[in-house]
Design an enzyme around this catalytic site. Sequence first.
Site, PDB file in Angstrom:
ATOM      1  N   ASP A 107       2.000   1.354  12.596  1.00  0.00           N
ATOM      2  CA  ASP A 107       3.231   1.937  13.142  1.00  0.00           C
ATOM      3  C   ASP A 107       2.997   2.586  14.514  1.00  0.00           C
ATOM      4  O   ASP A 107       3.875   2.588  15.373  1.00  0.00           O
ATOM      5  CB  ASP A 107       3.795   3.001  12.184  1.00  0.00           C
ATOM      6  N   GLU A 108       1.785   3.134  14.675  1.00  0.00           N
ATOM      7  CA  GLU A 108       1.447   3.801  15.937  1.00  0.00           C
ATOM      8  C   GLU A 108       1.449   2.827  17.109  1.00  0.00           C
ATOM      9  O   GLU A 108       1.459   3.226  18.271  1.00  0.00           O
ATOM     10  CB  GLU A 108       0.039   4.426  15.862  1.00  0.00           C
ATOM     11  N   SER A 140       4.749   2.095   6.874  1.00  0.00           N
ATOM     12  CA  SER A 140       5.061   3.260   6.053  1.00  0.00           C
ATOM     13  C   SER A 140       6.123   4.164   6.669  1.00  0.00           C
ATOM     14  O   SER A 140       7.017   4.657   5.988  1.00  0.00           O
ATOM     15  CB  SER A 140       3.818   4.142   5.881  1.00  0.00           C
ATOM     16  N   LYS A 190       1.168 -10.298   7.859  1.00  0.00           N
ATOM     17  CA  LYS A 190       1.414  -8.892   8.199  1.00  0.00           C
ATOM     18  C   LYS A 190       0.094  -8.404   8.748  1.00  0.00           C
ATOM     19  O   LYS A 190      -0.907  -8.332   8.029  1.00  0.00           O
ATOM     20  CB  LYS A 190       1.826  -8.126   6.937  1.00  0.00           C
ATOM     21  N   GLY A 209       1.627  -4.301  11.956  1.00  0.00           N
ATOM     22  CA  GLY A 209       1.550  -3.324  10.861  1.00  0.00           C
ATOM     23  C   GLY A 209       0.914  -1.983  11.147  1.00  0.00           C
ATOM     24  O   GLY A 209       0.651  -1.264  10.209  1.00  0.00           O
ATOM     25  N   TYR A 239      -1.444 -10.544   4.005  1.00  0.00           N
ATOM     26  CA  TYR A 239      -1.464  -9.136   4.430  1.00  0.00           C
ATOM     27  C   TYR A 239      -2.883  -8.800   4.866  1.00  0.00           C
ATOM     28  O   TYR A 239      -3.786  -8.681   4.041  1.00  0.00           O
ATOM     29  CB  TYR A 239      -0.996  -8.270   3.252  1.00  0.00           C
ATOM     30  N   SER A 282       0.843  -1.206   0.000  1.00  0.00           N
ATOM     31  CA  SER A 282       0.000   0.000   0.000  1.00  0.00           C
ATOM     32  C   SER A 282       0.871   1.246   0.000  1.00  0.00           C
ATOM     33  O   SER A 282       0.663   2.167  -0.789  1.00  0.00           O
ATOM     34  CB  SER A 282      -0.968   0.066   1.195  1.00  0.00           C
ATOM     35  N   THR A 283       1.871   1.272   0.880  1.00  0.00           N
ATOM     36  CA  THR A 283       2.763   2.433   0.917  1.00  0.00           C
ATOM     37  C   THR A 283       3.537   2.553  -0.397  1.00  0.00           C
ATOM     38  O   THR A 283       3.819   3.657  -0.855  1.00  0.00           O
ATOM     39  CB  THR A 283       3.752   2.296   2.096  1.00  0.00           C
TER      40      THR A 283
HETATM   41  O1  MN9 Z   1       0.770  -1.345   7.371  1.00  0.00           O
HETATM   42  C1  MN9 Z   1       0.489   0.939   6.798  1.00  0.00           C
HETATM   43  N1  MN9 Z   1      -0.888   1.039   6.483  1.00  0.00           N
HETATM   44  C2  MN9 Z   1      -1.312   1.614   5.370  1.00  0.00           C
HETATM   45  C3  MN9 Z   1       0.992  -0.419   6.684  1.00  0.00           C
HETATM   46  O2  MN9 Z   1      -0.601   1.976   4.474  1.00  0.00           O
HETATM   47  C4  MN9 Z   1      -2.771   1.777   5.225  1.00  0.00           C
HETATM   48  C5  MN9 Z   1       0.831   1.543   8.158  1.00  0.00           C
HETATM   49  O3  MN9 Z   1       2.210   1.622   8.191  1.00  0.00           O
HETATM   50  C6  MN9 Z   1       0.195   2.926   8.317  1.00  0.00           C
HETATM   51  O4  MN9 Z   1       0.489   3.710   7.209  1.00  0.00           O
HETATM   52  C7  MN9 Z   1       0.671   3.663   9.550  1.00  0.00           C
HETATM   53  C8  MN9 Z   1       0.017   5.027   9.667  1.00  0.00           C
HETATM   54  O5  MN9 Z   1      -1.302   4.917  10.113  1.00  0.00           O
HETATM   55  O6  MN9 Z   1       0.468   2.898  10.669  1.00  0.00           O
END
Ligand code: MN9
Length: 308
Positions: free
Chosen positions: A193-194, A210, A166, A191, A140, A51-52
């Site tokens: 990041d927060e 990301s 993931k 997955g 994923y 996605s990123t």
């Molecule tokens: O898992 C990412 N999710 C998306 C991958 O791209 C939707 C995360 O890394 C988020 O971008 C991140 C920010 O909310 O946690």
Amino acid sequence: MSRVPLKNIKGVIPALVTCFDKNDDYDEGRQRKVTSYLIDRGVHGLYLTGSTGEGFLMTPDERKKVVEDVIDEVKGRVPVIVHVGAIGTKISIDLAKHAEKSGADAISSVPPFYWKFSEPQMFNYYRDISGAVGIPMVVYNIALAGAVGFNFIKTLATIEGVQGIKYTLTSKFEIMRIKEEIGRDFVVYSGADEMAMTGLSFGADGIIGSFYNMIPEPFLDIYKAIQAGDLKTAQEKQRIANAIILYTLDRGFQVGIKAGMNWMGVDAGYCREPFGRFDRETEERYHAEFRQLKAKLGVKGIPFLDKL
Ligand code: MN9
């Protein structure tokens, strides 16, 4: 070709951004620079065209080119997982075979989406892709593609080749449950990041996301701290990282991450349309706002903040 077994692919793994130029074309030069830059910063692996990585905005041929260029640039320095997800099995199999041939260590895929496929249809999707290659598959699980539930994860884990997940959901307690009920060897990447420290402390083997493109350092510290049982350090780094993440999310995160990387000293180029781009004034305003955030946080030793 020697490959890294999935159980040895751990740690902090950026969902690598894909670099586009100002004409919206894939930019190999920038892509190679970003790849080596992140390896030099110490990341433990790379996850491509997810996605990123704006994978769904690219043609299969463009995705293949990114995979070839990145793997060539990596030169075995870190393991590489390639996201091969597409709505149709045939395209995913083609991408999976290409990833294997190019030297990827593992593949990964979201479930087929858009038509709300049934569980048997999704099962067949993973079975058919995994059956077409000899490298492991990482499911994923992400709300954007229609998250799957715990029982179905268990069913998918019976497919030979499906060796990990993931897990990009905030229900991090499931990570512990996956390890308990599917097995310690089933590899889990946390997955969101927060919640990196939550995922890791609940037993995740690594984190894929990301923000590890833009601020890998606090997460490298969190990974080390959790391994050492140092919750206090992990918490402090997560607190700072989250302030930066939330600030970026509020300002448009795909575009914001590339701007942030630029401020860090590596030119990641542009996002692909329709993500859009910052005009000069907007980027300058955001940059100034980030400097205010830095002053508010009042911390040193986070390279992203130090460089602002
Ligand atoms: O898992 C990412 N999710 C998306 C991958 O791209 C939707 C995360 O890394 C988020 O971008 C991140 C920010 O909310 O946690």
